[in-house]
Scaffold this active site. Structure first.
Site, PDB file in Angstrom:
ATOM      1  N   ASN A   1       0.836  -1.208   0.000  1.00 16.43           N
ATOM      2  CA  ASN A   1       0.000   0.000   0.000  1.00 16.43           C
ATOM      3  C   ASN A   1       0.868   1.254   0.000  1.00 16.43           C
ATOM      4  OD1 ASN A   1      -2.948  -0.410  -0.003  1.00 16.43           O
ATOM      5  ND2 ASN A   1      -2.546  -1.713   1.761  1.00 16.43           N
TER       6      ASN A   1
ATOM      7  N   LEU B   1       0.089  -0.442  18.135  1.00 22.23           N
ATOM      8  CA  LEU B   1      -0.918   0.536  18.543  1.00 22.23           C
ATOM      9  C   LEU B   1      -0.305   1.931  18.533  1.00 22.23           C
ATOM     10  CD1 LEU B   1      -3.849   0.793  19.613  1.00 22.23           C
ATOM     11  CD2 LEU B   1      -2.888   0.717  21.930  1.00 22.23           C
TER      12      LEU B   1
ATOM     13  N   ASN C   1      -5.921   4.783   8.966  1.00 22.92           N
ATOM     14  CA  ASN C   1      -5.445   3.402   8.864  1.00 22.92           C
ATOM     15  C   ASN C   1      -6.299   2.637   7.863  1.00 22.92           C
ATOM     16  OD1 ASN C   1      -4.037   0.932   9.690  1.00 22.92           O
ATOM     17  ND2 ASN C   1      -5.989   0.364  10.636  1.00 22.92           N
TER      18      ASN C   1
ATOM     19  N   HIS D   1      -7.703  -1.221   7.022  1.00 25.44           N
ATOM     20  CA  HIS D   1      -7.916  -2.535   7.628  1.00 25.44           C
ATOM     21  C   HIS D   1      -8.559  -3.444   6.579  1.00 25.44           C
ATOM     22  CE1 HIS D   1      -8.566  -5.391  10.902  1.00 25.44           C
ATOM     23  NE2 HIS D   1      -9.765  -5.604  10.391  1.00 25.44           N
TER      24      HIS D   1
ATOM     25  N   GLU E   1      -7.599  -2.555  -1.765  1.00 22.02           N
ATOM     26  CA  GLU E   1      -6.900  -1.679  -0.829  1.00 22.02           C
ATOM     27  C   GLU E   1      -6.050  -0.660  -1.571  1.00 22.02           C
ATOM     28  OE1 GLU E   1      -4.640  -3.460   2.343  1.00 22.02           O
ATOM     29  OE2 GLU E   1      -6.018  -5.150   2.496  1.00 22.02           O
TER      30      GLU E   1
END
Length: 293
Positions: free
Chosen positions: A92, A170, A185, A187, A257
């Site tokens: 990505n 995290l 973000n 996912h 994505e």
């Protein structure tokens, strides 16, 4: 889509009004692709608060003539500085980086942050001359930055947006607070399903297939202090086929994505993200800013 302005009146703060015809090689040019309810006019002689009322607009690819369109002066947007966080191969990250080089994303990758110094994404960044930061500090090692030092480094690079692209750690509260509404973000499932701590990589796709879900796909969301709980910005839908394995589903979701993250990065850099009163981020359509994706 081509547009031609036949004539329009330009009103200045002087008492006279003149009609201006656009020559073949004009001093300014009109950004008109695609044409919508807002036509943007650029020119170094223009000031931000001038307004124009064209008499006639003709669009060769439109089905109807548009009249009395409003032309707004668009300021030049500076290129946004992006920080991309990765933990693995960084496919990505590569898609976003390529899009910046091609001009699809009006920004540049200023720095890459990783928790794995030798991961594929970090190696690729170094090959492209992109600075690499290790975060957090590795156990039993002096390498890596603290939360405070990371915030300071990102500010030193004048980072506008932080894009997590397969980063498995995290995000600390210090970073979330330092870059409000600027961290996103991706996912590999349709959140809020199959998200949270422990749901990453191939584990997500195995859980999707085991559940019997008929659809999956990536989600891009705003990042808060928890795993995958931030407000959703964009989603892409991928069907789950009867004979899918976790690997085949993962491959198709990954393709979506790459496409979705580039679209979101482009919207961020063009300042097309707006926030609803309840805190939900929305993307204005490039073709029609009055509507949302």
């Amino acid at each position: 889509m081509e547009a031609q302005i036949l004539s329009f009146k330009l009103s200045f703060s002087i008492p006279t009004t003149s009609t201006i015809q656009i020559p073949k090689n004009p001093f300014f040019h009109v950004l008109h692709k695609p044409l919508n309810n807002n036509l943007t006019l650029k020119g170094s002689f223009l000031k931000p608060h001038f307004s124009f009322s064209p008499k006639i607009l003709q669009c060769t690819n439109c089905l109807q003539r548009m009249e009395k369109e409003v032309i707004t002066v668009n300021k030049e947007l500076k290129k946004k500085k992006l920080a991309v966080f990765v933990s693995g191969g960084g496919s990505n990250f590569r898609s976003i980086y390529d899009a910046t080089l091609e001009g699809i994303v009006h920004g540049e990758v200023a720095v890459l942050v990783t928790n794995k110094h030798d991961c594929g994404g970090a190696k690729y960044a170094r090959e492209q001359g992109i600075p690499v930061i290790l975060f957090p500090k590795a156990k039993n090692s002096s390498e890596g930055l603290s939360e405070e030092d990371l915030v300071g480094s990102l500010r030193a690079y004048n980072v506008d947006f932080i894009l997590l692209a397969g980063y498995l750690k995290l995000i600390p509260t210090e970073l979330v607070q330092a870059f409000p509404r600027s961290i996103f973000n991706i996912h590999p499932s349709l959140l809020p399903a199959f998200g949270g701590k422990g749901y990453y990589g191939i584990k997500v796709h195995k859980a999707v297939i085991a559940s019997g879900a008929r659809y999956s796909g990536p989600t891009i969301h705003h990042v808060d202090e928890h795993y995958d709980t931030g407000r959703i910005l964009a989603q892409g839908v991928v069907p789950v086929l009867a004979n899918d394995t976790a690997e085949t589903l993962a491959a198709r979701v990954l393709q979506e994505e790459h496409k979705l993250y580039v679209e979101v990065a482009a919207a961020l850099c063009q300042e097309r993200i707006v926030w609803r009163e309840d805190g939900v981020p929305l993307i204005r359509r490039k073709e029609d800013p009055n509507h949302y994706k």
